[in-house]
Every structure is written in structure tokens, then in C-alpha cells.
Design an enzyme around this catalytic site. Structure first.
Site, PDB file in Angstrom:
ATOM      1  N   LYS A  38       5.659  -4.760  -3.841  1.00 28.86           N
ATOM      2  CA  LYS A  38       7.011  -4.632  -3.309  1.00 28.86           C
ATOM      3  C   LYS A  38       6.915  -4.166  -1.868  1.00 28.86           C
ATOM      4  CE  LYS A  38      11.456  -3.728  -5.133  1.00 28.86           C
ATOM      5  NZ  LYS A  38      11.778  -5.109  -5.500  1.00 28.86           N
ATOM      6  N   HIS A  69      14.713 -37.829  -5.382  1.00 30.42           N
ATOM      7  CA  HIS A  69      13.899 -38.195  -4.215  1.00 30.42           C
ATOM      8  C   HIS A  69      12.464 -37.695  -4.326  1.00 30.42           C
ATOM      9  CE1 HIS A  69      17.536 -39.656  -2.280  1.00 30.42           C
ATOM     10  NE2 HIS A  69      18.121 -38.568  -2.752  1.00 30.42           N
ATOM     11  N   CYS A 110       0.840  -1.189   0.000  1.00 36.88           N
ATOM     12  CA  CYS A 110       0.000   0.000   0.000  1.00 36.88           C
ATOM     13  C   CYS A 110       0.880   1.246   0.000  1.00 36.88           C
ATOM     14  CB  CYS A 110      -0.949   0.092   1.195  1.00 36.88           C
ATOM     15  SG  CYS A 110      -2.190  -1.181   1.209  1.00 36.88           S
ATOM     16  N   TRP A 159      -3.018  -2.538  -1.738  1.00 41.18           N
ATOM     17  CA  TRP A 159      -2.788  -3.979  -1.845  1.00 41.18           C
ATOM     18  C   TRP A 159      -3.733  -4.572  -0.804  1.00 41.18           C
ATOM     19  CZ3 TRP A 159      -1.237  -8.086   1.237  1.00 41.18           C
ATOM     20  CH2 TRP A 159      -0.839  -9.239   0.558  1.00 41.18           C
ATOM     21  N   ARG A 213       3.955  -0.632  -4.755  1.00 42.50           N
ATOM     22  CA  ARG A 213       3.594  -1.076  -3.399  1.00 42.50           C
ATOM     23  C   ARG A 213       2.212  -1.728  -3.349  1.00 42.50           C
ATOM     24  NH1 ARG A 213       7.033   1.415   0.611  1.00 42.50           N
ATOM     25  NH2 ARG A 213       5.680   0.369   2.077  1.00 42.50           N
ATOM     26  N   GLU A 256      16.128 -19.207  -6.412  1.00 45.49           N
ATOM     27  CA  GLU A 256      15.849 -17.840  -6.868  1.00 45.49           C
ATOM     28  C   GLU A 256      15.328 -17.841  -8.310  1.00 45.49           C
ATOM     29  OE1 GLU A 256      15.339 -15.125  -5.583  1.00 45.49           O
ATOM     30  OE2 GLU A 256      15.681 -13.615  -7.112  1.00 45.49           O
ATOM     31  N   ASN A 267      -1.874   2.073   5.674  1.00 44.36           N
ATOM     32  CA  ASN A 267      -1.086   0.916   5.263  1.00 44.36           C
ATOM     33  C   ASN A 267      -0.838   0.106   6.531  1.00 44.36           C
ATOM     34  OD1 ASN A 267       0.819  -0.854   4.249  1.00 44.36           O
ATOM     35  ND2 ASN A 267       2.487   0.626   4.280  1.00 44.36           N
ATOM     36  N   GLY A 268      -1.190  -1.175   6.504  1.00 43.59           N
ATOM     37  CA  GLY A 268      -1.001  -2.008   7.692  1.00 43.59           C
ATOM     38  C   GLY A 268      -2.260  -2.789   7.992  1.00 43.59           C
ATOM     39  N   LYS A 270      11.773 -16.322  -9.381  1.00 51.36           N
ATOM     40  CA  LYS A 270      11.651 -15.251 -10.389  1.00 51.36           C
ATOM     41  C   LYS A 270      10.649 -15.647 -11.463  1.00 51.36           C
ATOM     42  CE  LYS A 270      12.903 -12.725  -8.836  1.00 51.36           C
ATOM     43  NZ  LYS A 270      13.470 -12.143  -7.670  1.00 51.36           N
ATOM     44  N   GLU A 305       7.051 -15.638 -10.180  1.00 52.07           N
ATOM     45  CA  GLU A 305       6.537 -14.288  -9.916  1.00 52.07           C
ATOM     46  C   GLU A 305       6.094 -13.570 -11.171  1.00 52.07           C
ATOM     47  OE1 GLU A 305       8.616 -11.960  -6.418  1.00 52.07           O
ATOM     48  OE2 GLU A 305      10.103 -12.796  -7.764  1.00 52.07           O
TER      49      GLU A 305
HETATM   50  C1  F6R Z   1      10.972 -11.403  -4.901  1.00 56.11           C
HETATM   51  C2  F6R Z   1      11.005 -10.335  -3.932  1.00 56.11           C
HETATM   52  C3  F6R Z   1      10.580 -10.646  -2.541  1.00 56.11           C
HETATM   53  C4  F6R Z   1      11.452  -9.870  -1.540  1.00 56.11           C
HETATM   54  C5  F6R Z   1      10.931 -10.085  -0.110  1.00 56.11           C
HETATM   55  C6  F6R Z   1      11.800  -9.382   0.895  1.00 56.11           C
HETATM   56  O1  F6R Z   1      11.394 -10.979  -6.160  1.00 56.11           O
HETATM   57  O2  F6R Z   1      11.350  -9.221  -4.228  1.00 56.11           O
HETATM   58  O3  F6R Z   1      10.604 -12.006  -2.290  1.00 56.11           O
HETATM   59  O4  F6R Z   1      12.755 -10.306  -1.638  1.00 56.11           O
HETATM   60  O5  F6R Z   1       9.628  -9.611  -0.016  1.00 56.11           O
HETATM   61  O6  F6R Z   1      11.855  -8.007   0.645  1.00 56.11           O
HETATM   62  P1  F6R Z   1      12.967  -7.100   1.265  1.00 56.11           P
HETATM   63  O7  F6R Z   1      14.278  -7.507   0.653  1.00 56.11           O
HETATM   64  O8  F6R Z   1      12.596  -5.709   0.908  1.00 56.11           O
HETATM   65  O9  F6R Z   1      12.971  -7.350   2.734  1.00 56.11           O
END
Ligand code: F6R
Length: 615
Positions: free
Chosen positions: A610, A511, A2, A73, A27, A488, A99-100, A492, A495
Site C-alpha cells: 500500500k 474489437h 516500506c 518492499w 507497506r 476497477e 524507504n525510497g 481488484k 490484485e
Molecule cells: C489498488 C490500489 C492502488 C492505489 C494506487 C494509488 O487496489 O490500492 O492501485 O489506488 O496505488 O494509491 P493512492 O490512492 O494512495 O494514491
């Protein structure tokens, strides 16, 4: 999670907030809204969907001198216009963006309904708007005091949970109030105008002067003045920081997407992260902000890394590297698990958080728990002045520049590089020789050039992506240092393209996941030369025997039989310590191009946001 922008000052509240919301859209992008005091009262506009929908609804250059706005969000309630923020109290006096999560909103709502307040939405935020209205109605007029401010303060005393809020009141067209507990909020101090936002990014077009609010603080803004008070209503002496970002860093420039831009920015991000951090004799790294002496660090018996998501994968690389080069036992925990687990830790344990945003609530809460128990805490993070950076005993800034793409790319490789530098530094104060140290420093210095070489293969990687873009399942497999990169890579791809993908240690495939292998399920192998290579090759043979397509990302000196590899991406040969970074680049590009082929919105993948600031 948010985005919030609040504005007070000149007759441009609407346009400044709109611009801020666009910069904050990463966000959350379920819905967006704005409330402006336009001289005739409160004008509230809300729309589901992107900020562009709100912009359309607002029409040309929305003005006003005071306003609050939000990009959502969803936590409580569906994505509907009724649930979008701002929320206005039923007496139409108070508007709030939030936000929260307000955990006790149900009991609050029950109380308020009994008092005659009505509700239009399913959100927790509307309960807070009505609670402030309730206290406001009861608050007596006292000369020299703002009734509005007093009622916000009183209401917040009853809130359980986390909030970053901006509030306005129709009776106070010259006042804007913000408050935080658990969710980030910053104050921008401009000339004849002041702002509130959940992120610095939203306000740099107006001012570079920023105050980072602490938990429990309430800010009372007028166009030329501001005052901050603590949870116990004491005046707080604010420190104004200068943001060193260039606004253009957060813009797309010639790129199509932020994810693409940030992948291609990696050589620079790595250079910026290592600049000035090598010793003059070229045998070790050092960090200005650790606040721990080599002697303190020699007494560390164990390191516990905590993080979430991609940053957690960076921690896994740190585990391999620190154990290998510094011989210190390392453990890695998901921050959300550590917080609620009563883990027995030795007093000489160092707790290390990794977080791009420095605001992830799970990581922050775990860090606070570690601090409460008396452990020393450090962090690697990319956001100067973020809550995690401020609350740790010391830390290392990434200097990777703002990361706007929701899927983390440059922040990840920068975290991994800094983990390698920490391993070097800790190794050199313990057991690594001068020669070993200089080899590592040289390898790190080579890194940006090698990353550029890999980026030069983007067309080749795009053509591989085209070939496999319609697959519905992917496996990412790697051993040792390549295992976190497999995780990772899978994350990626999931996502940004919504393809089901799993990362495994290559040997673990036998396994269970081997059951998935079929001509329709490609496996991405991450293979590096050295002792373990024949074992990786054996795992590839096992996949090939079951007709699984193999995309192999391999260091140049790997001797790979052409008949088992369907597609090959070569990565320059290098020191082991930098391999996780080099091998990450092709998997990022592969995910990006596959998502493009599938027509996905790579910068705003569905359901994601994010900086996850709710638990
Ligand atoms: C994936 C991604 C998330 C962040 C996670 C932690 O591409 O960006 O998995 O890595 O939410 O975020 P930070 O690093 O900001 O604590």
C-alpha cells in the site's frame, strides 16, 4: 512502501517497534528487521518474510531504549536477509532504515569501497549507512554539537533520489535521527518517549501528537526533546497535530480480513464523507477546504485529474460526472505519464489529484510539476496531513477512516462519491437547476442504505464466487459510467486472486477481446437501465453466442432475459450519479470471495504494497 518505525525513550523500544511494524505491514512484507541499542551495543535482527518471522526471532518482549525497524518492499536486491533493513555501516557504528530509492548509490558505493568500506548487501541503503559512517569518522568534535547529527546532514547533501530514513549511532545511545525527501516520515511526540514512522498508523498506540516532516527536513530526537532543521540547516518551528483516529479503527475487530472489514465499512465511510457537506436548502454540496471561491471556479475552463491505480479509476468516473453535470471538459492522466509529458495546458486549467494515502510519489511529483507551472491544484484524499494534502492549494478529505487492506475498496467508493459531490457543486454554480440539485442530494443521502442492501447479498455473491473461482481469465465489461467500474473490477480481481482479468468498454470487446471468450472465461457485465441498456444486452448476447459464462451485475429495473445470464446480482435502482458506487460493491465482494476460495492472502497480495512511495 516500506514501513519505518524508530523509537527513543523508555525501556520498551523493541515491543513498541514490533507493534508499529505489524500496523505498517501493509507497506511491504518481503522482510523485516530491527536494530536495538540494548546497553551493550547494537543488536540487529533481520528476517525474510512477514513481521511474524521477526517477532519469533526476537523472542519475548524485546526491550531497549533506542531502536530503528523496518518492513521491506524490495527495490534494490532480492528478498534475502542480507538485503533486509536495518543496514549497518562496515565500521558497525551507524544503522539505517530507509524507504525510497537512492539513485546515485552506485557512485557512492564505488567511492566508499575506495575508502575501505565494505558491503554485505545489494541495497542502495547500505551505501547511505557507510556514507554517514565516513562523514562521522571525519567530523570533528565541537562542544554543544552532535557529531552524529552533523554527519547525517553532510551525507544527505550527497544523496540523489528519495528517502525517508531513521538512523542511530552506537556512540550516541540517546539520539535518534530521521530525515525525509520524497518519502513520507512523521514524528510522534510522546511523554518521555519520541518516535519516527513512515505512517501515523504505527504510533497511535503511543501518542496522538504528530509532526509531519517536510521534504529536506531533518529531525533530531532525544527522549524528552526534539529539534527539526530544514535542508539549509535552519531551525524549523514544528506544528504538532492531533491525530483524530481511534486506534481500534485500524484493527480487525470481528472480521477475518481488512479487505472484508473495509468493504463492509462502506456505508459508514460514505456517511462520514458527506456529513455536513450539503447546503441547508438540500440542493448542492459544499466543501470547507477548497480555498477557491465560486467565482474562481466559474473561470475554470478545464479540469485535469491525475492519480494512479484505483484512484485513477475514480478520476475516470469524475470525468464522466463532471462533464455530464457541470459541463466542464475533463481529462484524466496517469500521474506518472503527466509528469514526464510536456502537456500544453490552458491557464484556466484546474489540476485535481486523487490519492487515498496522499503519499503516492507519482501523484505527488505530477502535482508538483503542475504547481511549478502555475496551475491551481486541489486534491481528494483520505490521509489528514499527508504530503499531497499539505502541498495542494486546497482539497477535500475523504474521512473514510484508515484503509489497511492493500486492495483499495472503501477509499475508492468514497472518492467516487466525492467526485459526484464535486460534479454537483460545480454543476450548481454553472448550469444545474435547483430541482436537479435536490434530486442528486437525495440520491446521495440514500446511498449508505442502498450499499447496506447490497452487502446483505454477500452470501449470494460468495456462492457465485465459488462457482467461478478456478477460472484463469475474466473479462469485466461496462459502458459509459460502468466502464471505469469494469476496470476497477478487473484490477481488484487481479490484485487479490492473481487471476488474469481485463476491463473493457463493453462495445470494445468486439474489437479484440472477444477472441478470449470461451466456456472457461467468465464475463462480468455491469449493466444499468436507460438508453444504453439495449446495447449492453446486445454485447451480452454476443458473449453468450460464443458460450461465455455471464455474471451480470445489474440495476433492479433492467429487463434481462434469463436464458443469457448465468448468474445475476441485483443492485437497487438509483440516480445515475450514484450508480458507479453501487455497482462497485458486488465486484469488490466477488473478488474478495474468489480470492478466499483460492486461498490467497487478500490483505497482503504478492508483490504489492500500500502507498507506493517509489517511482
Ligand atoms: C489498488 C490500489 C492502488 C492505489 C494506487 C494509488 O487496489 O490500492 O492501485 O489506488 O496505488 O494509491 P493512492 O490512492 O494512495 O494514491
Amino acid at each position: 512502501m516500506c514501513g519505518i518505525v524508530g523509537y527513543i525513550g523508555r525501556d520498551r523500544a523493541g515491543s513498541v517497534m514490533l507493534d508499529g511494524l505489524k500496523r505498517l505491514e501493509y507497506r511491504g512484507y518481503d522482510s523485516a528487521g530491527m536494530a536495538i541499542m540494548n546497553g551493550q551495543g547494537l543488536e540487529t535482527t533481520r528476517r525474510t518474510g512477514r513481521v511474524a518471522e521477526l517477532e519469533k526471532a526476537l523472542g519475548n518482549s524485546p526491550g531497549g531504549r533506542l531502536g530503528i525497524s523496518h518492513t521491506r518492499w524490495a527495490t534494490h536486491g532480492d528478498v534475502t536477509e542480507e538485503n533486509a533493513h536495518p543496514h549497518v555501516s562496515s565500521d558497525e557504528k551507524i544503522a539505517v532504515v530507509h524507504n525510497g530509492v537512492i539513485e546515485n548509490y552506485l557512485s557512492m558505493k564505488k567511492f566508499l569501497i575506495e575508502k575501505g568500506y565494505t558491503f554485505q548487501s545489494e541495497t542502495d541503503t547500505e551505501a547511505l549507512a557507510n556514507l554517514i559512517a565516513y562523514h562521522y569518522a571525519k567530523e570533528p568534535e565541537v562542544a554543544g554539537k552532535s557529531r552524529f547529527l552533523e554527519s547525517v546532514r553532510k551525507s544527505l547533501r550527497h544523496v540523489e533520489g528519495a528517502y525517508g530514513i531513521a538512523v542511530i549511532c552506537t556512540d550516541y545511545p540517546d539520539e535518534l535521527i530521521g530525515a525525509r525527501k520524497g518519502s513520507p516520515l512523521i514524528v510522534g511526540i510522546g511523554k518521555g518517549e519520541n518516535l519516527i514512522a513512515s505512517d501515523v498508523n504505527a504510533i497511535t498506540q503511543c501518542t496522538q501528537n504528530v509532526i509531519y516532516l517536510n521534504d529536506g527536513e531533518v529531525v533530531h530526537l532525544q527522549k524528552e526533546e526534539f529539534a527539526i532543521t530544514s535542508a539549509s540547516s535552519k531551525d524549523v518551528e514544528a506544528i504538532i497535530h492531533q491525530v483524530d483516529w481511534d486506534t481500534s479503527e485500524a484493527e480487525l475487530g470481528d472480521f477475518q480480513h481488512f479487505m472484508e472489514k473495509e468493504i463492509f465499512e462502506q456505508p459508514t465511510a460514505l456517511e462520514n464523507g458527506m456529513r455536513g457537506r450539503f447546503s441547508d436548502d438540500g440542493s448542492t454540496a459544499f466543501f470547507g477546504g477548497l480555498n477557491l471561491s465560486p467565482r474562481d471556479l466559474c473561470n475554470v475552463d478545464r479540469i485535469l485529474f491525475i492519480a494512479c491505480g484505483t484512484a485513477w479509476h475514480a478520476c475516470l468516473v469524475a470525468e464522466y460526472l463532471i462533464e455530464r453535470y457541470a459541463r466542464i471538459p475533463v481529462e484524466v492522466e496517469y500521474a506518472s505519464e503527466f509528469r514526464y509529458r510536456n502537456a500544453p495546458l490552458d491557464k484556466n486549467t484546474l489540476v485535481f489529484a486523487i490519492s487515498q494515502s496522499g503519499e503516492t510519489i507519482d501523484t505527488l511529483a505530477a502535482l508538483r510539476e503542475a504547481k511549478r507551472k502555475g496551475y491551481r491544484t486541489l486534491s481528494i484524499n483520505n490521509s489528514v496531513g499527508s504530503t499531497i494534502a499539505r502541498e495542494c492549494d486546497g482539497g477535500i478529505y475523504q474521512h473514510a477512516g484508515p484503509e489497511i487492506g492493500v486492495a483499495s475498496t472503501k477509499a475508492f467508493t468514497s472518492q467516487v462519491m466525492l467526485a459526484a459531490m464535486v460534479a454537483l457543486y460545480l454543476g450548481r454554480i454553472r448550469n444545474l437547476s435547483f430541482d436537479q440539485g435536490t434530486q442528486i442530494v437525495e440520491a446521495l443521502k440514500e446511498l449508505p442504505k442502498q450499499v447496506r442492501e447490497i452487502l446483505g447479498q454477500s452470501d449470494h455473491i460468495a456462492s457465485i464466487a465459488k462457482k467461478y473461482a478456478q477460472a484463469e481469465d475474466f473479462l469485466f465489461l461496462g459502458r459509459q459510467l460502468m466502464f471505469p467500474i469494469a476496470l476497477e473490477g478487473a484490477l481488484k480481481l487481479k490484485e487479490v486472486s492473481y487471476i488474469h482479468a481485463e476491463g473493457y468498454p463493453a462495445a470494445e470487446m468486439k474489437h479484440g477481446p472477444i477472441a478470449l471468450i470461451s466456456p472457461e472465461c467468465p464475463s462480468v457485465f455491469l449493466a444499468t437501465s436507460g438508453g444504453i441498456f439495449p446495447k449492453s444486452l446486445a454485447n451480452m448476447q454476443e458473449v453468450k453466442a460464443r458460450k461465455g459464462p455471464i455474471i451480470c451485475v445489474a440495476s433492479e429495473d433492467c429487463d434481462l432475459p434469463a436464458e443469457i445470464i448465468d448468474d445475476l446480482i441485483k443492485v437497487p435502482e438509483s440516480h445515475d450519479i450514484v450508480r458507479p458506487i453501487l455497482m462497485s460493491i458486488p465486484v469488490q465482494l466477488l473478488s474478495y470471495y474468489i480470492a478466499l476460495e483460492r486461498g490467497c492472502d487478500v490483505d497482503k497480495p504478492r508483490n504489492l504494497a500500500k502507498s507506493v512511495t517509489v517511482e
